[in-house]
Enzyme design. Structure first.
Site, short mmCIF file in Angstrom:
data_model
loop_
_atom_site.label_atom_id
_atom_site.label_comp_id
_atom_site.label_asym_id
_atom_site.label_seq_id
_atom_site.Cartn_x
_atom_site.Cartn_y
_atom_site.Cartn_z
CB SER A 101 -0.93 0.00 1.21
OG SER A 101 -0.19 -0.16 2.39
CG ASP A 324 -1.85 4.86 8.46
OD1 ASP A 324 -0.63 4.62 8.58
OD2 ASP A 324 -2.45 4.78 7.37
CG HIS A 327 -0.51 3.90 4.62
ND1 HIS A 327 -1.20 3.14 5.54
CD2 HIS A 327 -0.17 3.06 3.63
CE1 HIS A 327 -1.28 1.88 5.11
NE2 HIS A 327 -0.66 1.82 3.96
#
Ligand SMILES: *[C@@H]1O[C@H](CO)[C@@H](O)[C@H](O)[C@H]1NC(C)=O
Ligand SMILES: *[C@@H]1O[C@H](CO)[C@@H](O)[C@H](O)[C@H]1NC(C)=O
Ligand SMILES: *[C@@H]1O[C@H](CO)[C@@H](O)[C@H](O)[C@H]1NC(C)=O
Ligand SMILES: *[C@@H]1O[C@H](CO)[C@@H](O)[C@H](O)[C@H]1NC(C)=O
Length: 348
Positions: A101, A324, A327
């Site tokens: 990702s 998170d 990312h």
């Protein structure tokens, strides 16, 4: 006449010398972050191609300064990203990010940078298995993402899901692409329910588990072998992107009270991250140094380590229930990875 030749030669020599000096001191990957009000290059809230999980502003992140930093290498300047120039020069070509990702994160950044630079240009998105393709139809430029977290194969067999460290059938999808940007790392340390395999196979041997760094290195060597036997460097340019770092522990940046990246509004200033560099880097470097075909290293780990402020924190996919710090918000840090990629492709 003689003096004309002489001064031309002197000029040539000076140009060559300058080039040499520049070649020695210009390292795109060493530098620091500076605020620049001409950034970001696009509005993350109004780019329709951005994935929701990277769209921090839309998800309610209140501060915006994190998107206004420009990477300034020591010893030289990066050319500003020219999206129209990129599309013109890559007319009819395809570029593919292969990885997890975080590759998708970089893909999202590039498509938004291009979309914003060429407003009104036609585009088209398709999803075919594990490959998403965004085609800028007026230019015939394809920007693709192949989700493939290990690069080597995971195969369903009678005993369960087998991670095959020396098998790389998925390489079929990479044939004929003009530019490939590979990456793998974040999934190698997964255990428990999020580990997507049951056994590891090397040759005829099956293991229940093994040293993950050894597994990672074995897989990278398989990938290197694939590059050596399948890539024709006159047609295809290959990049390998270094580890994208996470920020879950403030002790690393001398702020022990920070348990995560939440509320980080500024990068680490200067050029040195106080914490350790990920050990996977040494393995990558070792594998890349043995590869016979030219692979350009997109060595973004150190510059990204400084960006404890660049992650979604609670403004990502899971919202407030999920932290998170792995990312990156878009616009944001991956725009710089792509700016460096642009400089490596067209200006070096
Ligand atoms: C970005 O786009 C959003 C949505 O279109 C808009 O509300 C916002 O004002 C824009 N921000 C800037 C800085 O232009
Ligand atoms: C978009 O892609 C689909 C599938 O490849 C194709 O059928 C369609 O014609 C494309 N549209 C444009 C505008 O190119
Ligand atoms: C954070 O990093 C420090 C220094 O590396 C380490 O001693 C500590 O155990 C880490 N904390 C957590 C929660 O992982
Ligand atoms: C990254 O930082 C480490 C530690 O400061 C250093 O040893 C390494 O050479 C740096 N790598 C690059 C590519 O700048």
């Amino acid at each position: 006449m003689g003096s004309w030749v002489h001064s031309s030669l002197s000029l040539l020599l000076i140009v060559l010398l300058l080039h040499q000096v520049r070649g020695q001191t210009c390292d795109y990957f060493q530098g620091s972050w500076v605020l620049d009000s001409s950034y970001p290059l696009y509005n993350g809230s109004s780019c329709p191609l951005i994935q929701r999980e990277f769209s921090c502003q839309k998800n309610g992140r209140p501060d915006q300064m994190y998107a206004e930093y420009r990477w300034q290498p020591h010893g030289c300047n990066l050319a500003r990203f020219d999206g129209r120039g990129f599309l013109e020069r890559l007319k009819g070509k395809s570029i593919m990010f292969v990885g997890d990702s975080l590759s998708r994160n970089q893909w999202g950044s590039l498509v938004c940078m291009l979309y914003t630079a060429a407003p009104g240009a036609g585009y088209n998105t398709t999803l075919d298995g594990d490959v998403s393709t965004l085609t800028f139809t007026d230019y015939g430029v394809k920007v693709m993402h192949n989700r493939n977290v290990f690069l080597v194969d995971v195969v369903k067999e009678d005993i369960g899901r087998v991670l095959k460290l020396d098998s790389i059938k998925s390489g079929k999808l990479w044939e004929g692409i003009d530019m490939l940007i590979f990456n793998t790392w974040h999934w190698w340390n997964r255990r428990g329910p999020s580990q997507p395999w049951d056994y590891i196979q090397v040759g005829n041997k099956i293991y229940k588990d093994m040293d993950r760094m050894v597994a990672f290195e074995t897989a990278l060597n398989t990938w290197a072998g694939w590059v050596d036997s399948n890539i024709d460097p006159t047609n295809t340019r290959v990049f390998f992107r270094g580890v994208s770092p996470s920020h879950y522990n403030g002790t690393e940046w001398n702020e022990p009270s920070a348990k995560t990246c939440l509320c980080q509004k500024q990068p680490v200033l200067g050029s040195r991250y106080p914490g350790e560099t990920p050990p996977a880097l040494a393995i990558q470097k070792n594998v890349l140094s043995k590869i016979r075909k030219t692979v350009t290293s997109l060595d973004i780990t150190n510059l990204s380590l400084l960006r404890k402020d660049g992650h979604p924190s609670i403004y990502g996919l899971g919202g407030r229930t999920e932290m998170d710090c792995s990312h990156w918000c878009l616009a944001g840090v991956p725009d710089t990875w792509n700016q460096i990629l642009y400089n490596l492709i067209f200006l070096t």
